[in-house]
Design an enzyme around this catalytic site. Structure first.
Site: not given
Ligand code: FAD
Ligand code: SIN
Length: 529
Positions: A115, A239, A286, A347, A382
């Site tokens: 990537e 993104h 990015r 993103h 990032r």
């Molecule tokens: P999240 O997985 O967002 O979880 C948040 C949790 O908090 C959820 O369960 C939600 O319900 C809960 N929550 C929120 N507010 C409240 C509230 N008020 N009360 C109770 N619960 C609450 N990163 C990579 O490293 N590789 C990738 O390939 C990648 N691809 C991505 C593709 C997309 C489309 C997106 C949007 C992001 C991508 N990212 C990627 C980024 C990555 O997915 C996120 O940064 C990461 O998953 C965040 O995880 P987290 O556990 O911090 O929060």
């Molecule tokens: C992607 O698959 O392009 C997202 C990867 C990331 O957000 O780290």
């Protein structure tokens, strides 16, 4: 103790990669309750496509991954955090393999994709739907653990602190959270010795975002209101390649498409424009690619640009990107034969609650991990696929730190119930929709990829006006998840704009025409409540 009070050893807010990793670490010794706003799979984790970065290739080194992370982060990263995370990556991947995540293999090794910003192939993945597989494996392990209680459909409103003790102490210590139970419509107290905020990012503050509906920055806003510092909120990642489609507004086209040869082209002339902007072309970080696309769109008055991988063999494309291929076919686009229309979209939230390597926040009793934090890993931008990694490393760090200091944490005191005696049901839901739309629109137009002081000040003015209106509404009507989110969205918009106005330079994701140069010394933008 309150009639509506639940007690647990540790409360985790969020069921994504960070929250569930913390829960699994803690559940070896402690009881854990995990709250999620909607379904347990509603966070960004389940949506991740590309994969997880880790040094696993024979020719790759930690030092290279550290350098790539710091180059993308434009020098704002904290080196000790970058080392801390990257050196723990191979072990984090090994744990996921143990949990049953079916990463793609290449003979006896894991298949590594590439990537933008990475100098080596180092992204482990499950086709183009890595997040779904990771989320499923973590949930399965949590569901099987008798020490973990998973409570979907519980929207946390605010952290419980000393101010909410029945015998008011006024201390900033965190004792859990007030949460709205979607099934009963009642607000309950969830008391705990230790609380971990793992509530994800604030992407939905922007009109166009790849993030799920619930990414409204609730945890950042809650921690800020409780007295924790937040840092680098101006560093919002866009993104480069979100699908441009009038019906499907937030479907990501993974960066791995560019990693495997996809090219960005002018949709009318077919000119491949990225080499005009950066020698790394489509594989530049990015922020560089997103700004180049933004420039093309503005300069030529386009609605979108093209991402084209149709020169690669159709079988290769289908094998590498089965989910995207299928989704696009359903929309009438065959990516093996024709280009995909794409635009940049918000993103990832690089800033957030300030944490140390032990995932501690400023507030005693509150730890935080994942996208709601600013740990020092990402700096001003990032590096792709470093964020799931951060969730695993800091989720575990939070869990371990709590276990280590357990005997020095106290049982929570009696907490006051949520007071609904002075509110009624809203008869003006339209206010929420109107304000939500307004915030997202001015954030996109005034606080987007390219900024100016004047536009930031316009946004700040709008935020001041909306703050009075929304606080007044919040004070009079019974809370709903929509209202909780609107209040937090506005709070995060304010933190982003305040931070952007403080940074008098362009660095990484913060590109401001009034200050085009980068200062010699990199400084965090730390806001103190
Ligand atoms: P999240 O997985 O967002 O979880 C948040 C949790 O908090 C959820 O369960 C939600 O319900 C809960 N929550 C929120 N507010 C409240 C509230 N008020 N009360 C109770 N619960 C609450 N990163 C990579 O490293 N590789 C990738 O390939 C990648 N691809 C991505 C593709 C997309 C489309 C997106 C949007 C992001 C991508 N990212 C990627 C980024 C990555 O997915 C996120 O940064 C990461 O998953 C965040 O995880 P987290 O556990 O911090 O929060
Ligand atoms: C992607 O698959 O392009 C997202 C990867 C990331 O957000 O780290």
């Amino acid at each position: 103790m309150s009639r509506q009070s639940h007690s647990t050893d540790v409360l985790v807010i969020g069921s994504g990669a960070a929250g569930l990793t913390a829960a699994l670490t803690l559940a070896q010794q402690r009881t854990v309750t995990v709250l999620a706003k909607g379904p347990l799979t509603s966070g960004s984790t389940a949506w991740a496509q590309g994969g997880i970065a880790a040094v696993l290739d024979a020719g790759d080194t930690f030092e290279d991954h550290i350098r790539d992370t710091r180059v993308a982060g434009a020098g704002l990263n904290r080196r000790e955090t970058v080392e801390f995370v990257i050196e723990r990556a191979p072990k984090a991947i090994a744990r996921l393999v143990e949990l049953g995540v079916p990463f793609n293999a290449d003979g006896a090794s894991l298949h590594l994709t590439r990537e933008g910003g990475h100098s080596h192939r180092r992204i482990v993945h499950v086709n183009d739907a890595t997040g779904w597989a990771v989320q499923a494996a973590l949930l399965k392990a949590c569901e099987a653990n008798p020490n973990i209680t998973l409570l979907p459909d519980h929207s946390c409103i605010d952290l419980v602190t000393g101010r909410n003790e029945e015998r008011y102490s006024g201390s900033g210590r965190v004792w859990g959270a007030y949460a709205l139970d979607g099934a009963t419509g009642r607000v309950q107290v969830y008391r705990a010795r230790a609380t971990i905020m793992a509530s994800g990012g604030a992407g939905r503050v922007y009109q166009f975002s790849t993030a799920p509906r619930g990414a409204t920055g609730d945890g950042i806003a809650m921690a800020w209101r409780a007295g924790a510092r937040v840092s680098n909120m101006e560093m919002m990642q866009f993104h480069p390649t979100c699908l441009y489609n009038l019906e499907v507004k937030n479907f990501l086209i993974t960066e791995a498409v560019r990693g495997e040869g996809g090219q960005l082209k002018h949709p009318v002339t077919g000119h491949r424009f990225m080499p005009d902007y950066d020698p790394r072309a489509e594989l530049a970080p990015r922020d560089v690619v997103a700004r180049a696309i933004d420039d093309q769109i503005k300069r030529f008055g386009l609605d979108y640009v093209h991402l084209d991988i149709s020169h690669m063999p159709p079988e290769f494309v289908k094998e590498h990107f089965p989910t995207i291929h299928e989704k696009l076919l359903g929309l009438g686009i065959d990516m093996t034969k024709e280009p995909i229309p794409v635009v940049p979209a918000q993103h990832y939230t690089c800033g957030g609650i300030l944490v140390g390597l032990d995932a501690r926040t400023d507030l005693p009793g509150l730890w935080a991990a994942g996208e709601c934090t600013e740990s020092g890993l990402h700096g001003a931008n990032r590096l792709a696929s470093n964020s799931l990694l951060e969730c695993f490393v800091f989720g575990e760090a939070a869990g371990r730190d709590i276990l280590e200091c357990w005997d020095r944490l106290y049982d929570p005191p009696a907490i006051r119930e949520w007071d609904e005696s002075r509110v009624t049901d809203s008869d003006e839901e339209v206010v929420i929709k109107q304000n939500w739309t307004e915030i997202r629109r001015f954030m996109w137009n005034y606080v987007g990829i390219v900024r100016t002081t004047k536009r930031l000040e316009r946004a700040a003015h709008r935020i001041r006006m909306l703050t009075d209106e929304i606080e007044d509404y919040y004070g009079h009507f019974r809370v709903t998840t929509d209202l909780i989110e609107l209040r937090n969205l506005l709070q995060c918009a304010d933190l982003i704009v305040q931070s952007a106005l403080k940074r008098h330079e362009s660095r990484g994701l913060h590109f401001i025409l009034d200050y085009p140069n980068t200062d010699l010394v990199a400084r965090d933008t730390v806001l103190v409540p």
